[in-house]
Structures are given as C-alpha cells and as structure tokens.
Write an enzyme that holds these catalytic residues in place. Structure first.
Site, PDB file in Angstrom:
ATOM      1  N   ASP A   1       9.334 -46.858  -5.399  1.00  0.00           N
ATOM      2  CA  ASP A   1       8.293 -46.042  -6.026  1.00  0.00           C
ATOM      3  C   ASP A   1       6.967 -46.518  -5.453  1.00  0.00           C
ATOM      4  OD1 ASP A   1       6.731 -44.454  -7.906  1.00  0.00           O
ATOM      5  OD2 ASP A   1       8.542 -44.401  -9.134  1.00  0.00           O
TER       6      ASP A   1
ATOM      7  N   GLY B   1      11.631 -39.172  -6.539  1.00  0.00           N
ATOM      8  CA  GLY B   1      10.214 -39.475  -6.330  1.00  0.00           C
ATOM      9  C   GLY B   1       9.393 -38.206  -6.171  1.00  0.00           C
TER      10      GLY B   1
ATOM     11  N   SER C   1       5.964 -34.825 -10.677  1.00  0.00           N
ATOM     12  CA  SER C   1       7.038 -34.146 -11.427  1.00  0.00           C
ATOM     13  C   SER C   1       6.572 -33.045 -12.378  1.00  0.00           C
ATOM     14  CB  SER C   1       7.843 -35.179 -12.219  1.00  0.00           C
ATOM     15  OG  SER C   1       7.010 -35.763 -13.194  1.00  0.00           O
TER      16      SER C   1
ATOM     17  N   SER D   1      14.066 -28.420  -9.357  1.00  0.00           N
ATOM     18  CA  SER D   1      13.677 -28.188 -10.752  1.00  0.00           C
ATOM     19  C   SER D   1      13.926 -26.739 -11.140  1.00  0.00           C
ATOM     20  CB  SER D   1      12.194 -28.504 -10.916  1.00  0.00           C
ATOM     21  OG  SER D   1      11.719 -28.020 -12.153  1.00  0.00           O
ATOM     22  N   ASN D   2      14.101 -26.547 -12.435  1.00  0.00           N
ATOM     23  CA  ASN D   2      14.186 -25.170 -12.970  1.00  0.00           C
ATOM     24  C   ASN D   2      12.918 -24.377 -12.609  1.00  0.00           C
ATOM     25  OD1 ASN D   2      12.366 -24.932 -15.680  1.00  0.00           O
ATOM     26  ND2 ASN D   2      13.136 -27.029 -15.505  1.00  0.00           N
ATOM     27  N   HIS D   3      11.818 -25.076 -12.296  1.00  0.00           N
ATOM     28  CA  HIS D   3      10.579 -24.360 -12.006  1.00  0.00           C
ATOM     29  C   HIS D   3      10.575 -23.714 -10.616  1.00  0.00           C
ATOM     30  CE1 HIS D   3       9.083 -25.432 -15.854  1.00  0.00           C
ATOM     31  NE2 HIS D   3       9.433 -26.687 -15.642  1.00  0.00           N
TER      32      HIS D   3
ATOM     33  N   TYR E   1       3.931 -26.686  -8.248  1.00  0.00           N
ATOM     34  CA  TYR E   1       5.046 -27.638  -8.350  1.00  0.00           C
ATOM     35  C   TYR E   1       6.381 -26.950  -8.026  1.00  0.00           C
ATOM     36  CZ  TYR E   1       8.552 -30.344 -10.995  1.00  0.00           C
ATOM     37  OH  TYR E   1       9.672 -31.026 -11.391  1.00  0.00           O
TER      38      TYR E   1
ATOM     39  N   LYS F   1       9.294 -27.448  -4.948  1.00  0.00           N
ATOM     40  CA  LYS F   1      10.734 -27.650  -5.126  1.00  0.00           C
ATOM     41  C   LYS F   1      11.531 -26.663  -4.263  1.00  0.00           C
ATOM     42  CE  LYS F   1      10.462 -31.151  -7.825  1.00  0.00           C
ATOM     43  NZ  LYS F   1      10.882 -32.463  -7.323  1.00  0.00           N
TER      44      LYS F   1
HETATM   45  C1  15L Z   1      10.357 -30.345 -14.888  1.00  0.00           C
HETATM   46  O1  15L Z   1      10.644 -30.027 -13.743  1.00  0.00           O
HETATM   47  C2  15L Z   1       9.504 -31.515 -15.168  1.00  0.00           C
HETATM   48  O2  15L Z   1       9.696 -32.553 -14.251  1.00  0.00           O
HETATM   49  C3  15L Z   1       9.671 -32.031 -16.573  1.00  0.00           C
HETATM   50  O3  15L Z   1       8.594 -32.886 -16.866  1.00  0.00           O
HETATM   51  C4  15L Z   1       9.740 -30.898 -17.600  1.00  0.00           C
HETATM   52  O4  15L Z   1       8.493 -30.215 -17.644  1.00  0.00           O
HETATM   53  C5  15L Z   1      10.859 -29.951 -17.227  1.00  0.00           C
HETATM   54  O5  15L Z   1      10.699 -29.503 -15.904  1.00  0.00           O
HETATM   55  C6  15L Z   1      10.952 -28.740 -18.161  1.00  0.00           C
HETATM   56  O6  15L Z   1      10.938 -27.604 -17.684  1.00  0.00           O
HETATM   57  O7  15L Z   1      11.093 -28.935 -19.369  1.00  0.00           O
END
Ligand code: 15L
Length: 264
Positions: A31, A69, A72, A108-110, A133, A137
């Site tokens: 890290d 890493g 996030s 990530s789901n995002h 963000y 991803k």
């Molecule tokens: C993420 O990708 C984040 O890293 C985490 O902090 C949350 O915000 C999560 O998604 C989420 O969607 O709950």
C-alpha cells in the site's frame, strides 16, 4: 503460491489480512502506507501504484496478485487518474514484465451503476459507469482483457458490490458481499485452471440480486452469506435515510445521483 495483495491498508485489505494467511501463507502486503497494526510476521512492501518501477519491485517472484489498491470511491479526476488509471495500468504492465501469471482485479458495481434496479444483468453487458470512479473500473477491466488476450495472463475482474459484515441498507441487500465469500472468489481467480479472462460479480447469496452471477457458480462459487438474514437491520437503516429518487432508481445509488444533471 506467493501472493501480492495491494491496498492492504484499505477496508477490504485490512479484513483479508486476517482471512488469507491460512490459505496463502506466503502473502506480500502493499500500500502507500503500512497498516497501523502491522504484525511482525507480516511482509509489507511500500509502493505508489503511479510509480511503475516501484510496482515492478513488489511484483518480483510473485505468482498471483489481488489488486485492491487504488482509490475506492468517487473523487476528483486527477486522483482517479493517478491511482486507478495510471496505477491500474502499471499494475498489469508490471505483472507482465515480472511474469506474474494471475491477477484478480477489484472492479466495482459502479462500472455498471446506471443500469436500473429492475433489470438483472449478466457480466457481459455494455458498461454503464456512474462516476469517474466507475469509468476507472471499466478501464481496469479493459486493460485486464487486453493483458489476458495479448500476453496470456489469467485475469479475473470482480465487480464488487458492498463488502462488509452485513448489508448496510436496502440497496446493499441486493449487492452485499460477505468477506468469506470474497475469499472464495479470490481463490477461484488464483487457482481455477479454466480462467483466461472473466468478469464475475462480487456478491453473496442475495435474493434481491440485480446480477446474474451464474458464471461464478460454474467455477464452483458457493457463497455462504445470505443478505436476507440481515433484512431487519438493513431496512431500519434505510428508514433513517433521505429519499433519493435518482439514486433509488439506479443500481449505483448515490454514485448516480451525485452531480446528476440529466433527465429523470
Ligand atoms: C464501491 O465500489 C466502493 O468501493 C465502496 O466504498 C462502496 O461505495 C460500494 O461500492 C457500494 O456501492 O456500496
């Protein structure tokens, strides 16, 4: 196997530092700054992901990487650029140069947050990121795909929902990921012989899931976390939250409503 885990001081990394050593005793942690409670038997190597030479150094002799890493959550473009775009690229490039065979990339789901909650999506949908963000991803998944197809690395991208001991609100009942279930997904990515390039959802057994995660089940994934066991807590927390018409419609929640200026 010698495993490198980036993001060792972050939320996921901190928890996995407890859960991984019995399975992967030869674990290298990395890290920007060491975890405050680093134990004498833990092997920590400092590195800034934006510094390719430093990332190459931590990849030395490593068989597999768990890449948690980077930055996030949503943030200013320059932060995302350095940590996730340049940092993500450096991670794959350093792995290639050092002959690392397998990478698990924490997506990530995002990356798909602008899909509405009423749709159920498989992994191979068009990306619909809900934030800078989320874009980073999608970029990481694309670099992973390139490095698998062109350079023969085995790459597993986990579109993680919400990692933690229990779902925090109504939205998280659909996307919750119990820490032990993330460990299972990491093991699949590190060890399953049939993985070339995969995108899997990082979610436990959630009855309200918005994602078709059957591909993960084909690789033997058997989640033990059941979101509905925590329904009462999650709904009580939800009742304390302000309504968010845009965020409540889309999978990405508040990541979608932040800065939202579209038609709704
Ligand atoms: C993420 O990708 C984040 O890293 C985490 O902090 C949350 O915000 C999560 O998604 C989420 O969607 O709950």
């Amino acid at each position: 196997m010698k495993i490198l885990m980036t993001g060792a001081s972050g939320g996921i990394g901190t928890r996995l530092r407890e859960l991984l050593p019995p399975i992967y005793p030869d674990l290298v942690l990395s890290d920007l700054t060491p975890p405050p409670n680093l134990k004498p038997n833990e092997n920590f190597k400092q590195a800034d992901l934006a510094d390719l030479a430093a990332v190459e150094a931590i990849c030395e002799g490593v068989d597999g990487i768990l890449h948690f890493g980077g930055f996030s959550v949503e943030g200013p473009w320059d932060t995302i650029l350095q940590a996730n775009i340049i940092g993500g690229y450096n991670l794959f490039e350093a792995a290639r140069k050092k002959g690392v065979k397998r990478i698990i990339f924490a997506s990530s789901n995002h990356a798909v947050g602008f899909y509405p909650r009423h749709s159920k999506i498989p992994p191979d949908v068009t990306a619909r990121p809900d934030s800078r963000y989320g874009v980073s991803k999608v970029f990481g998944e694309a670099v992973g795909s390139l490095y698998a197809d062109k350079y023969g690395l085995s790459v597993t991208c986990l579109r993680i929902g919400n990692f933690g001991d229990r779902p925090l609100d109504q939205r998280r009942l659909s996307i919750w990921l119990k820490p032990e279930d993330l460990v299972q997904l990491c093991q699949i990515g590190l060890e399953h012989p049939a993985i070339h390039f995969e995108v899997l959802y990082g979610a436990s057994y959630n009855e309200r899931a918005w994602w078709d995660n059957s591909r993960a089940y084909e690789f033997g994934y058997r989640p033990v976390g059941k979101a509905e066991d925590h329904r009462e807590h999650a709904m009580a927390e939800q009742a304390r939250m302000k309504p968010d018409p845009v965020g409540d419609f889309y999978q990405g929640g508040a990541f979608c409503s932040a800065e939202f200026a579209g038609d709704f």
